[in-house]
Design an enzyme around this catalytic site. Structure first.
Site, PDB file in Angstrom:
ATOM      1  N   ARG A 126       0.817  -1.222   0.000  1.00  0.00           N
ATOM      2  CA  ARG A 126       0.000   0.000   0.000  1.00  0.00           C
ATOM      3  C   ARG A 126       0.850   1.270   0.000  1.00  0.00           C
ATOM      4  NH1 ARG A 126      -4.833  -0.759   4.134  1.00  0.00           N
ATOM      5  NH2 ARG A 126      -5.566   1.060   2.979  1.00  0.00           N
ATOM      6  N   SER A 171      -8.640  11.796   2.393  1.00  0.00           N
ATOM      7  CA  SER A 171      -8.195  10.704   3.255  1.00  0.00           C
ATOM      8  C   SER A 171      -8.126  11.141   4.709  1.00  0.00           C
ATOM      9  CB  SER A 171      -6.815  10.197   2.811  1.00  0.00           C
ATOM     10  OG  SER A 171      -6.255   9.393   3.830  1.00  0.00           O
ATOM     11  N   GLN A 173      -7.023   9.277   6.971  1.00  0.00           N
ATOM     12  CA  GLN A 173      -5.754   8.782   7.518  1.00  0.00           C
ATOM     13  C   GLN A 173      -4.661   9.816   7.341  1.00  0.00           C
ATOM     14  OE1 GLN A 173      -4.894   4.970   5.790  1.00  0.00           O
ATOM     15  NE2 GLN A 173      -6.654   3.981   6.765  1.00  0.00           N
ATOM     16  N   ASP A 324     -15.423   2.466   2.839  1.00  0.00           N
ATOM     17  CA  ASP A 324     -15.178   1.052   3.113  1.00  0.00           C
ATOM     18  C   ASP A 324     -16.389   0.174   2.795  1.00  0.00           C
ATOM     19  OD1 ASP A 324     -12.609   1.612   3.984  1.00  0.00           O
ATOM     20  OD2 ASP A 324     -13.227   1.861   6.069  1.00  0.00           O
ATOM     21  N   LYS A 351      -6.787   0.004  -1.167  1.00  0.00           N
ATOM     22  CA  LYS A 351      -7.179  -0.464   0.166  1.00  0.00           C
ATOM     23  C   LYS A 351      -6.463  -1.791   0.447  1.00  0.00           C
ATOM     24  CE  LYS A 351      -9.844   2.978   1.182  1.00  0.00           C
ATOM     25  NZ  LYS A 351      -9.437   3.909   2.246  1.00  0.00           N
ATOM     26  N   ARG A 355      -9.991  -3.146  -4.389  1.00  0.00           N
ATOM     27  CA  ARG A 355     -11.378  -3.577  -4.156  1.00  0.00           C
ATOM     28  C   ARG A 355     -12.251  -3.441  -5.399  1.00  0.00           C
ATOM     29  NH1 ARG A 355     -11.975  -1.430   2.115  1.00  0.00           N
ATOM     30  NH2 ARG A 355     -10.971  -3.277   2.989  1.00  0.00           N
ATOM     31  N   ARG A 397     -12.873  -7.124   4.117  1.00  0.00           N
ATOM     32  CA  ARG A 397     -14.189  -6.664   3.661  1.00  0.00           C
ATOM     33  C   ARG A 397     -14.640  -7.391   2.385  1.00  0.00           C
ATOM     34  NH1 ARG A 397     -15.030  -2.819   7.514  1.00  0.00           N
ATOM     35  NH2 ARG A 397     -13.295  -1.411   7.893  1.00  0.00           N
TER      36      ARG A 397
HETATM   37  C1  S3P Z   1      -9.844   5.413   8.075  1.00  0.00           C
HETATM   38  C2  S3P Z   1      -9.910   6.134   6.912  1.00  0.00           C
HETATM   39  C3  S3P Z   1     -10.206   5.543   5.604  1.00  0.00           C
HETATM   40  C4  S3P Z   1     -10.828   4.147   5.742  1.00  0.00           C
HETATM   41  C5  S3P Z   1     -10.109   3.305   6.755  1.00  0.00           C
HETATM   42  C6  S3P Z   1     -10.137   3.967   8.109  1.00  0.00           C
HETATM   43  C7  S3P Z   1      -9.509   6.107   9.324  1.00  0.00           C
HETATM   44  O1  S3P Z   1      -8.997   5.409   4.877  1.00  0.00           O
HETATM   45  O2  S3P Z   1     -10.816   3.488   4.499  1.00  0.00           O
HETATM   46  O3  S3P Z   1     -10.677   2.029   6.861  1.00  0.00           O
HETATM   47  O4  S3P Z   1      -9.695   5.525  10.418  1.00  0.00           O
HETATM   48  O5  S3P Z   1      -9.045   7.255   9.266  1.00  0.00           O
HETATM   49  P1  S3P Z   1      -8.413   6.617   3.947  1.00  0.00           P
HETATM   50  O6  S3P Z   1      -8.065   7.736   4.818  1.00  0.00           O
HETATM   51  O7  S3P Z   1      -7.206   6.006   3.291  1.00  0.00           O
HETATM   52  O8  S3P Z   1      -9.514   6.906   2.986  1.00  0.00           O
END
Ligand code: S3P
Length: 442
Positions: A126, A171, A173, A324, A351, A355, A397
């Protein structure tokens, strides 16, 4: 590998409780570790992913303990304070968890210590440049594999630079990694997100006593500004059930004739409920009952009844609030009348697996007409045959989506491996079978 098979059933009934929210669980542990004093967390998701984060925080010097109490497990975290992480003595293996590793990179980036991160085959594929780029601007130094992938080493900045950064991809994250890094930078860190994504990090920052300013921008965007080097005050956190896990029993109940299921205690933060909105537009009978607040997040019990679904065009701007959930939505779409179009999903390709490709391949194997687009899927609904064994490529998933599908196809659906389900939804198979599903080792 744990191959499993899901067979069509004629009923699905009862009450389901899904495990704690994965996003909130990672953050609850991290904020506990950065506060000064003891935080307690109940309802924590005790899945592989979150346990990896707990292990990593111990390696950084926080005391993280699970205690069995009369009302269930309680997690106690004695934090080291912002700036107080110590250097881990060994490589940190984050297993399958993208959220865990990316958020921890944020923490590590503004502590003057060196961390070596790795993960399983899925996580090592990733992209990480999306976090290492902004964190480098803050003064962290990274040595990564080609393409910015794990394993990688990060040496955090001694004096971190606060930045203003516009996210190139929607994102949560990336946003969270920068904000967590900003905790130990002097002055203000600003993240600009063109599209709103889940705001759990902002909620935690505020609850733990940091100063956060959120400005609404044109077209739904936001600018989030954090004042650096706060002292975080320990909290008591109650983690609600994960809407991304609830998605599976919810879709199962919609597809099995005569089904009626109550999924209790589900988080319904509007930045997470795009799937439920979409299913309702498809004609689904989903009611939010007993709306309340738990741990600063809106929560409800979801009553779901079987009914026929019709295909819809899912607005691309909804993607961040259901990112997700597209795999299980694609399953629902396979049983709807007419076609469902999903676009703006480029992120799904990076992911736990690609997916878009995995869903297209699995659905085709089950007799569904699907068109794979660079950033989406078009699914022609009907009454899918099933009768295939689907590959999951270490993606929890994808595994759960096809096990749900097999409950309503004409023939059973098999998956090559159910082992990864424990990363986010331990007890999934037992819970589904307690409602009347027939999911067994194959
Ligand atoms: C998440 C953000 C999403 C999601 C992941 C959890 C988080 O990812 O797909 O399962 O907890 O901030 P991305 O930020 O890469 O979209």
């Amino acid at each position: 590998m744990k191959p499993h098979r899901s067979a069509p059933v004629t009923a699905l009934h009862g009450i389901a409780r899904v495990p704690g929210d994965k996003s909130i669980s990672h953050r609850a542990l991290m904020f506990g570790a950065l506060a000064v004093g003891r935080s307690t967390v109940t309802g924590l998701l005790e899945g592989e992913d979150v346990l990896r984060t707990a292990g990593a925080l111990r390696a950084y010097g926080a005391n993280v303990e699970r205690v069995e109490t009369a009302t269930g497990p309680e997690w106690r975290i004695d934090g080291v304070g912002v700036g107080g992480l110590s250097e881990p003595a060994d490589v940190i293996d984050m297993g399958n968890t993208g959220t865990g590793v990316r958020l921890l990179m944020g923490l590590a980036a503004t502590h003057p210590i060196t961390t070596f991160f790795t993960g399983d085959a899925s996580l090592r594929r990733r992209p990480m440049a999306r976090v290492t780029d902004p964190l480098s601007l803050m003064g962290a130094r990274f040595t990564a594999r080609e393409g910015g992938r794990l394993p990688l080493a990060v040496t955090g900045a001694t004096t971190a630079t606060a930045i203003e950064y516009t996210l190139p991809v929607a994102s949560a994250q990336v946003k969270s990694a920068i904000l967590l890094a900003g905790l130990n930078a002097r002055y203000d860190t600003t993240v600009i997100e063109p599209e709103p994504t889940r705001d759990h990090t902002e909620n935690f920052l505020r609850a733990y006593g940091a100063t956060v300013k959120i400005e609404n921008l044109a077209r739904g965007g936001r600018a989030i500004t954090l004042t650096g080097q706060p002292e975080l005050r320990p909290q008591t956190v109650v983690v609600p059930g994960d809407p991304s896990s609830a998605a599976f029993p919810v879709v199962a109940a919609l597809l099995v004739p005569g089904a009626e299921v109550l999924v209790e205690n589900v988080g319904i933060n509007p930045l997470r409920t795009g799937l439920f909105d979409t299913l309702r537009e498809m004609g689904a009978d989903i009611t939010y009952r007993n709306r309340r607040e738990a741990g600063g997040e809106p929560v409800a019990d979801l009553l779901v009844k079987h009914g026929s679904l019709r295909g819809v065009v899912v607005p691309p701007e909804r993607a961040p609030s259901m990112i997700d959930e597209y795999p299980v939505l694609a399953v629902a779409a396979a049983f709807a009348s007419g076609r469902t179009e999903m676009r703006g999903l480029g992120e799904l390709r990076v992911k736990e697996s690609d997916r878009i490709a995995m869903m297209a391949k699995g659905l085709k194997a089950c007799g569904v007409k699907v068109e794979e687009l660079p950033d989406g899927l078009i699914v022609e609904g009907g009454r899918p045959a099933g009768g295939a064994r689907v590959e999951t490529e270490m993606d929890h998933r994808i595994a759960m989506s096809f096990l749900v599908m097999g409950l309503a196809t004409r023939e059973p659906v098999g998956i090559d491996d159910a082992a990864m389900i424990d990363t986010s939804f331990p007890g999934f198979i037992a819970l589904m079978n307690s409602l009347g599903a027939r999911i067994d080792p194959a």
